[in-house]
Motif scaffolding. Structure first.
Motif, PDB file in Angstrom:
ATOM      1  N   ASP A 190       0.849  -1.191   0.000  1.00  0.00           N
ATOM      2  CA  ASP A 190       0.000   0.000   0.000  1.00  0.00           C
ATOM      3  C   ASP A 190       0.886   1.244   0.000  1.00  0.00           C
ATOM      4  OD1 ASP A 190      -2.241  -1.598   0.093  1.00  0.00           O
ATOM      5  OD2 ASP A 190      -2.391  -1.518   2.288  1.00  0.00           O
ATOM      6  N   LEU A 191       0.496   2.235  -0.769  1.00  0.00           N
ATOM      7  CA  LEU A 191       1.236   3.487  -0.839  1.00  0.00           C
ATOM      8  C   LEU A 191       0.632   4.503   0.129  1.00  0.00           C
ATOM      9  CD1 LEU A 191       1.845   3.802  -4.693  1.00  0.00           C
ATOM     10  CD2 LEU A 191       3.267   2.712  -2.939  1.00  0.00           C
ATOM     11  N   PRO A 192       1.402   5.539   0.511  1.00  0.00           N
ATOM     12  CA  PRO A 192       0.896   6.527   1.478  1.00  0.00           C
ATOM     13  C   PRO A 192      -0.385   7.227   1.033  1.00  0.00           C
ATOM     14  CG  PRO A 192       3.274   6.722   1.254  1.00  0.00           C
ATOM     15  CD  PRO A 192       2.838   5.758   0.208  1.00  0.00           C
ATOM     16  N   ASP A 193      -0.605   7.386  -0.282  1.00  0.00           N
ATOM     17  CA  ASP A 193      -1.810   8.090  -0.740  1.00  0.00           C
ATOM     18  C   ASP A 193      -3.038   7.193  -0.787  1.00  0.00           C
ATOM     19  OD1 ASP A 193      -1.189   6.484  -2.869  1.00  0.00           O
ATOM     20  OD2 ASP A 193      -1.359   8.062  -4.395  1.00  0.00           O
ATOM     21  N   GLY A 194      -2.872   5.927  -0.382  1.00  0.00           N
ATOM     22  CA  GLY A 194      -4.000   4.999  -0.393  1.00  0.00           C
ATOM     23  C   GLY A 194      -4.043   4.096  -1.600  1.00  0.00           C
ATOM     24  N   SER A 195      -3.121   4.275  -2.542  1.00  0.00           N
ATOM     25  CA  SER A 195      -3.069   3.408  -3.714  1.00  0.00           C
ATOM     26  C   SER A 195      -2.551   2.032  -3.314  1.00  0.00           C
ATOM     27  CB  SER A 195      -2.161   4.003  -4.792  1.00  0.00           C
ATOM     28  OG  SER A 195      -2.619   5.280  -5.205  1.00  0.00           O
ATOM     29  N   LYS A 196      -2.908   1.050  -4.141  1.00  0.00           N
ATOM     30  CA  LYS A 196      -2.414  -0.311  -3.957  1.00  0.00           C
ATOM     31  C   LYS A 196      -1.525  -0.641  -5.151  1.00  0.00           C
ATOM     32  CE  LYS A 196      -6.478  -1.822  -1.350  1.00  0.00           C
ATOM     33  NZ  LYS A 196      -6.971  -0.441  -1.195  1.00  0.00           N
ATOM     34  N   LEU A 197      -0.319  -1.110  -4.869  1.00  0.00           N
ATOM     35  CA  LEU A 197       0.681  -1.313  -5.908  1.00  0.00           C
ATOM     36  C   LEU A 197       1.202  -2.742  -5.877  1.00  0.00           C
ATOM     37  CD1 LEU A 197       2.635  -0.041  -8.074  1.00  0.00           C
ATOM     38  CD2 LEU A 197       4.215   0.339  -6.160  1.00  0.00           C
ATOM     39  N   ALA A 198       1.277  -3.328  -7.065  1.00  0.00           N
ATOM     40  CA  ALA A 198       1.877  -4.649  -7.220  1.00  0.00           C
ATOM     41  C   ALA A 198       2.912  -4.589  -8.332  1.00  0.00           C
ATOM     42  CB  ALA A 198       0.823  -5.702  -7.543  1.00  0.00           C
ATOM     43  N   THR A 199       4.097  -5.113  -8.098  1.00  0.00           N
ATOM     44  CA  THR A 199       5.155  -5.149  -9.104  1.00  0.00           C
ATOM     45  C   THR A 199       5.664  -6.572  -9.226  1.00  0.00           C
ATOM     46  OG1 THR A 199       6.867  -4.625  -7.461  1.00  0.00           O
ATOM     47  CG2 THR A 199       5.856  -2.779  -8.629  1.00  0.00           C
ATOM     48  N   GLY A 200       6.205  -6.884 -10.407  1.00  0.00           N
ATOM     49  CA  GLY A 200       6.713  -8.228 -10.611  1.00  0.00           C
ATOM     50  C   GLY A 200       7.679  -8.290 -11.766  1.00  0.00           C
ATOM     51  N   GLN A 201       8.457  -9.349 -11.802  1.00  0.00           N
ATOM     52  CA  GLN A 201       9.392  -9.620 -12.890  1.00  0.00           C
ATOM     53  C   GLN A 201       9.247 -11.096 -13.236  1.00  0.00           C
ATOM     54  OE1 GLN A 201      13.775  -9.325 -12.264  1.00  0.00           O
ATOM     55  NE2 GLN A 201      13.660  -7.762 -13.893  1.00  0.00           N
ATOM     56  N   VAL A 202       8.846 -11.361 -14.473  1.00  0.00           N
ATOM     57  CA  VAL A 202       8.536 -12.720 -14.901  1.00  0.00           C
ATOM     58  C   VAL A 202       9.569 -13.155 -15.928  1.00  0.00           C
ATOM     59  CG1 VAL A 202       6.814 -14.241 -15.930  1.00  0.00           C
ATOM     60  CG2 VAL A 202       6.092 -12.318 -14.494  1.00  0.00           C
ATOM     61  N   ALA A 203      10.151 -14.332 -15.721  1.00  0.00           N
ATOM     62  CA  ALA A 203      11.117 -14.900 -16.664  1.00  0.00           C
ATOM     63  C   ALA A 203      10.372 -15.632 -17.772  1.00  0.00           C
ATOM     64  CB  ALA A 203      12.065 -15.856 -15.945  1.00  0.00           C
ATOM     65  N   LEU A 204      10.734 -15.341 -19.013  1.00  0.00           N
ATOM     66  CA  LEU A 204      10.124 -15.966 -20.170  1.00  0.00           C
ATOM     67  C   LEU A 204      11.096 -16.971 -20.783  1.00  0.00           C
ATOM     68  CD1 LEU A 204       8.686 -12.726 -21.808  1.00  0.00           C
ATOM     69  CD2 LEU A 204       7.525 -14.273 -20.238  1.00  0.00           C
ATOM     70  N   GLU A 205      10.606 -17.751 -21.698  1.00  0.00           N
ATOM     71  CA  GLU A 205      11.457 -18.732 -22.365  1.00  0.00           C
ATOM     72  C   GLU A 205      12.467 -18.031 -23.278  1.00  0.00           C
ATOM     73  OE1 GLU A 205       9.123 -21.564 -24.413  1.00  0.00           O
ATOM     74  OE2 GLU A 205       8.114 -22.313 -22.620  1.00  0.00           O
ATOM     75  N   GLY A 206      13.611 -18.601 -23.398  1.00  0.00           N
ATOM     76  CA  GLY A 206      14.609 -18.083 -24.319  1.00  0.00           C
ATOM     77  C   GLY A 206      15.192 -16.758 -23.900  1.00  0.00           C
ATOM     78  N   SER A 207      15.543 -16.593 -22.647  1.00  0.00           N
ATOM     79  CA  SER A 207      16.175 -15.372 -22.129  1.00  0.00           C
ATOM     80  C   SER A 207      15.254 -14.161 -22.172  1.00  0.00           C
ATOM     81  CB  SER A 207      17.472 -15.063 -22.914  1.00  0.00           C
ATOM     82  OG  SER A 207      18.384 -16.143 -22.816  1.00  0.00           O
ATOM     83  N   GLY A 208      13.970 -14.397 -22.198  1.00  0.00           N
ATOM     84  CA  GLY A 208      13.028 -13.285 -22.177  1.00  0.00           C
ATOM     85  C   GLY A 208      12.635 -12.904 -20.760  1.00  0.00           C
ATOM     86  N   THR A 209      12.363 -11.621 -20.551  1.00  0.00           N
ATOM     87  CA  THR A 209      11.959 -11.119 -19.233  1.00  0.00           C
ATOM     88  C   THR A 209      10.884 -10.051 -19.420  1.00  0.00           C
ATOM     89  OG1 THR A 209      14.179 -11.478 -18.355  1.00  0.00           O
ATOM     90  CG2 THR A 209      12.713 -10.052 -17.075  1.00  0.00           C
ATOM     91  N   THR A 210       9.901 -10.062 -18.567  1.00  0.00           N
ATOM     92  CA  THR A 210       8.848  -9.043 -18.578  1.00  0.00           C
ATOM     93  C   THR A 210       8.758  -8.397 -17.204  1.00  0.00           C
ATOM     94  OG1 THR A 210       7.525 -10.110 -20.305  1.00  0.00           O
ATOM     95  CG2 THR A 210       6.379  -8.606 -18.822  1.00  0.00           C
ATOM     96  N   ASN A 211       8.864  -7.068 -17.167  1.00  0.00           N
ATOM     97  CA  ASN A 211       8.635  -6.295 -15.940  1.00  0.00           C
ATOM     98  C   ASN A 211       7.204  -5.771 -15.975  1.00  0.00           C
ATOM     99  OD1 ASN A 211      11.311  -6.715 -15.239  1.00  0.00           O
ATOM    100  ND2 ASN A 211      11.989  -4.763 -16.122  1.00  0.00           N
ATOM    101  N   GLU A 212       6.544  -5.819 -14.841  1.00  0.00           N
ATOM    102  CA  GLU A 212       5.137  -5.424 -14.825  1.00  0.00           C
ATOM    103  C   GLU A 212       4.810  -4.624 -13.571  1.00  0.00           C
ATOM    104  OE1 GLU A 212       3.021  -9.094 -14.936  1.00  0.00           O
ATOM    105  OE2 GLU A 212       3.703  -9.739 -12.967  1.00  0.00           O
ATOM    106  N   VAL A 213       3.775  -3.790 -13.692  1.00  0.00           N
ATOM    107  CA  VAL A 213       3.290  -3.004 -12.567  1.00  0.00           C
ATOM    108  C   VAL A 213       1.778  -2.892 -12.684  1.00  0.00           C
ATOM    109  CG1 VAL A 213       3.615  -0.813 -13.800  1.00  0.00           C
ATOM    110  CG2 VAL A 213       3.476  -0.807 -11.315  1.00  0.00           C
ATOM    111  N   LYS A 214       1.125  -2.984 -11.536  1.00  0.00           N
ATOM    112  CA  LYS A 214      -0.321  -2.775 -11.471  1.00  0.00           C
ATOM    113  C   LYS A 214      -0.606  -1.857 -10.305  1.00  0.00           C
ATOM    114  CE  LYS A 214      -4.847  -5.018 -11.306  1.00  0.00           C
ATOM    115  NZ  LYS A 214      -5.598  -6.302 -11.345  1.00  0.00           N
ATOM    116  N   LEU A 215      -1.330  -0.780 -10.588  1.00  0.00           N
ATOM    117  CA  LEU A 215      -1.645   0.226  -9.578  1.00  0.00           C
ATOM    118  C   LEU A 215      -3.150   0.451  -9.544  1.00  0.00           C
ATOM    119  CD1 LEU A 215      -0.441   2.478  -7.623  1.00  0.00           C
ATOM    120  CD2 LEU A 215      -0.746   4.040  -9.560  1.00  0.00           C
TER     121      LEU A 215
END
Length: 260
Positions: A190-215
């Motif tokens: 939870d952020l100070p302003d009341g927002s809810k934040l989720a972050t992640g880093q997902v490993a993909l096949e073949g040296s792939g990577t995805t960074n993600e954020v949900k607010l």
């Protein structure tokens, strides 16, 4: 007697000559005392003061003595000032075009992007009140599309990758979550302003990577963004770079920007 008469005639002749001399001169009044001219200066000074007072009053009637200042004449009509009309800027999720424009303003010099896909941000489905009220053929019920989304390629610091960005008004019960909660890079807070934040880093096949954020913001708006080193942040397509063009921390800064 002769001598007296002659003397009397002589005096008469002198008086006649004196009268003749004074008759040719202008009549003169005796001079007034020296104090009288000063007495006449008093009303003149008062008159000067009155004139000065009128001039001062004229100046005081005009608050601003600038040359451009004008006073309204009696009987002249004055028009009321026009009301100031302020327009509310569109919401970022009003359309894909507005979303892309606002995204560029948020990124600034951090990155550039090319949009290749546009669409709604989410589809809201209405659940049936009971199983009996579901569609007889079991088909999907038609939902309502809300918000906006864009996708394409994004380049930052010479590194290019695929991205997608979604924004839509939530239902009020949305929560921040990671698609892969078991991943070590998943963080929810939870952020100070009341927002809810989720972050992640997902490993993909073949040296792939995805960074993600949900607010999930306090106003209910949901912000979701993925950035990958593959053309598609979902893992499909060729590998475009050694790593995603934006880090997780940079995604958080984008999501929480006050320029949306």
């Amino acid at each position: 007697m002769t001598d007296l008469r002659a003397l009397d005639d002589a005096f008469a002749e002198l008086e006649r000559r004196a009268d003749a001399v004074t008759a040719a001169r202008p009549f003169e009044l005796p001079r007034a005392p020296a104090s009288r001219p000063a007495a006449r200066l008093v009303p003149i000074a008062l008159a000067a003061a009155v004139v000065a007072g009128v001039a001062t009053g004229a100046v005081l009637l005009v608050p601003n003595a600038d040359p451009g200042t004008s006073t309204a004449q009696p009987g002249a009509s004055t028009s009321a000032p026009e009301p100031v009309v302020t327009t509310t800027p569109p919401l970022a999720h009003d359309s894909p075009e507005v979303l892309a424009e606002r995204f560029q303003a948020v990124l600034g010099d951090l990155a550039t992007f090319v949009v290749t896909e546009r669409g709604p941000g989410a589809t809201m489905m209405t659940l049936p009140e009971s199983p009996d009220s579901a569609s007889p053929d079991g088909g999907d019920q038609q939902g309502t599309q809300v918000g906006a989304s864009i996708g394409g390629t994004l380049t930052s610091a010479g590194v290019t990758g695929g991205f997608d960005l979604l924004m839509y008004p939530g239902t009020g019960g949305d929560r921040a979550w990671c698609p892969a909660p078991d991943e070590p890079g998943c963080t929810v807070r939870d952020l100070p302003d009341g927002s809810k934040l989720a972050t992640g880093q997902v490993a993909l096949e073949g040296s792939g990577t995805t960074n993600e954020v949900k607010l999930v913001r306090p106003d209910g708006v949901v912000f979701i963004m993925h950035v990958s080193n593959r053309r598609s942040p979902k893992g499909m397509g060729p590998l475009l770079g050694p790593h995603p063009p934006l880090t997780v921390e940079q995604l958080v800064a984008v999501a929480t920007s006050d320029r949306w």
